[in-house]
Design an enzyme around this catalytic site. Sequence first.
Site, mmCIF file in Angstrom:
data_model
loop_
_atom_site.group_PDB
_atom_site.id
_atom_site.type_symbol
_atom_site.label_atom_id
_atom_site.label_comp_id
_atom_site.label_asym_id
_atom_site.label_seq_id
_atom_site.Cartn_x
_atom_site.Cartn_y
_atom_site.Cartn_z
ATOM 1 N N PRO A 163 89.048 23.573 55.958
ATOM 2 C CA PRO A 163 90.397 23.437 55.400
ATOM 3 C C PRO A 163 90.415 23.755 53.901
ATOM 4 C CG PRO A 163 89.608 21.334 56.293
ATOM 5 C CD PRO A 163 88.517 22.319 56.473
ATOM 6 N N ARG A 173 90.721 42.242 67.970
ATOM 7 C CA ARG A 173 91.799 43.109 68.460
ATOM 8 C C ARG A 173 91.973 44.345 67.573
ATOM 9 N NH1 ARG A 173 96.611 42.676 65.767
ATOM 10 N NH2 ARG A 173 97.892 43.299 67.542
ATOM 11 N N ASP A 214 101.585 45.908 63.233
ATOM 12 C CA ASP A 214 101.572 44.446 63.282
ATOM 13 C C ASP A 214 102.399 43.829 62.164
ATOM 14 O OD1 ASP A 214 99.924 44.121 65.439
ATOM 15 O OD2 ASP A 214 98.097 44.016 64.265
ATOM 16 N N GLU A 260 82.430 15.766 58.593
ATOM 17 C CA GLU A 260 83.008 16.035 57.267
ATOM 18 C C GLU A 260 82.548 17.381 56.721
ATOM 19 O OE1 GLU A 260 85.001 12.947 57.995
ATOM 20 O OE2 GLU A 260 85.316 13.963 56.078
HETATM 21 O O1 LIG Z 1 90.157 21.348 59.855
HETATM 22 C C1 LIG Z 1 88.953 21.974 59.973
HETATM 23 C C2 LIG Z 1 87.808 21.219 60.299
HETATM 24 C C3 LIG Z 1 86.583 21.879 60.410
HETATM 25 C C4 LIG Z 1 86.487 23.242 60.177
HETATM 26 C C5 LIG Z 1 87.631 23.968 59.856
HETATM 27 C C6 LIG Z 1 88.871 23.337 59.751
HETATM 28 C C7 LIG Z 1 90.057 24.143 59.380
HETATM 29 C C8 LIG Z 1 91.354 23.724 59.217
HETATM 30 C C9 LIG Z 1 92.075 24.884 58.862
HETATM 31 N N1 LIG Z 1 91.216 25.900 58.841
HETATM 32 O O2 LIG Z 1 89.978 25.466 59.153
#
Ligand SMILES: Oc1ccccc1-c1ccno1
Length: 247
Positions: free
Chosen positions: A89, A158, A173, A116
């Site tokens: 994230p 793709r 696209d 984590e």
């Molecule tokens: O929320 C996550 C947890 C682990 C690995 C990746 C993510 C994530 C959330 C949004 N993009 O990747």
Amino acid sequence: MRIDIISIFPEYFAPLDVSLIGKARERGILDVHLHQLRDWAHDVHRTVDDTPYGGGPGMVMKPEPWGEAIDAVLAADQDARPRIIVPTPSGVPFTQRLAMEYVAEPWLLFTPARYEGIDSRVMAEYGSRLCVDEVSIGDYVLAGGEAAVLVMVEAVGRLLPGVLGNARSAVDDSFAPGEMENLLEGPVYTKPPEWRGHEVPEILLSGHHGKIARWRRDEALRRTARNRAELLAALDPATLDKHDRRL
Ligand SMILES: Oc1ccccc1-c1ccno1
């Protein structure tokens, strides 16, 4: 293109056996290798996580299994180096433009984490000699990176030559760099011409390709203004002629 994925849930990637990506693999356009991270965890419980230094909630993925797993993948081809993609994230946004950058790479290695995240020393170790990208597929939190890898593999796969077939070009696209970049797709219709009292817009039955193209662009602008107004601000003013401005 070769893709390697290291995960504690390799079975998560069964969807890569079907549909567009599955066919690309059958045709040899895409070569996917799945690896069980626990194969490199040598204790009796095949432990891959531990408590975080400095305290705090959750568990962190241990560096040793990851280091051995990544080394094993790298050993698969001594003459090449994969681009490592770490779903998180906290990463840079995954976009169509980044997908187009990745499709030019001969080898991608995805390292989806659970808990984590992975001990930060792992990517520090490989970042000194390989290209390591931390990438997010959106502003939300998943239980692990596997779903993010599925999204990225489909978006990249793709785009491989021969995967979409002649009927469909990725150039058209949504979000593809160029005139359609930052524009959402407009509405689409097929037979029958009338369904439950809903008729197909007359213009689409006119055969007037110039007017149809203008109508589609107007609808794309309307949908973009409605659902993603911030993208309009990023539109190149040159692509917004006076006609568009009236929308
Ligand atoms: O929320 C996550 C947890 C682990 C690995 C990746 C993510 C994530 C959330 C949004 N993009 O990747």
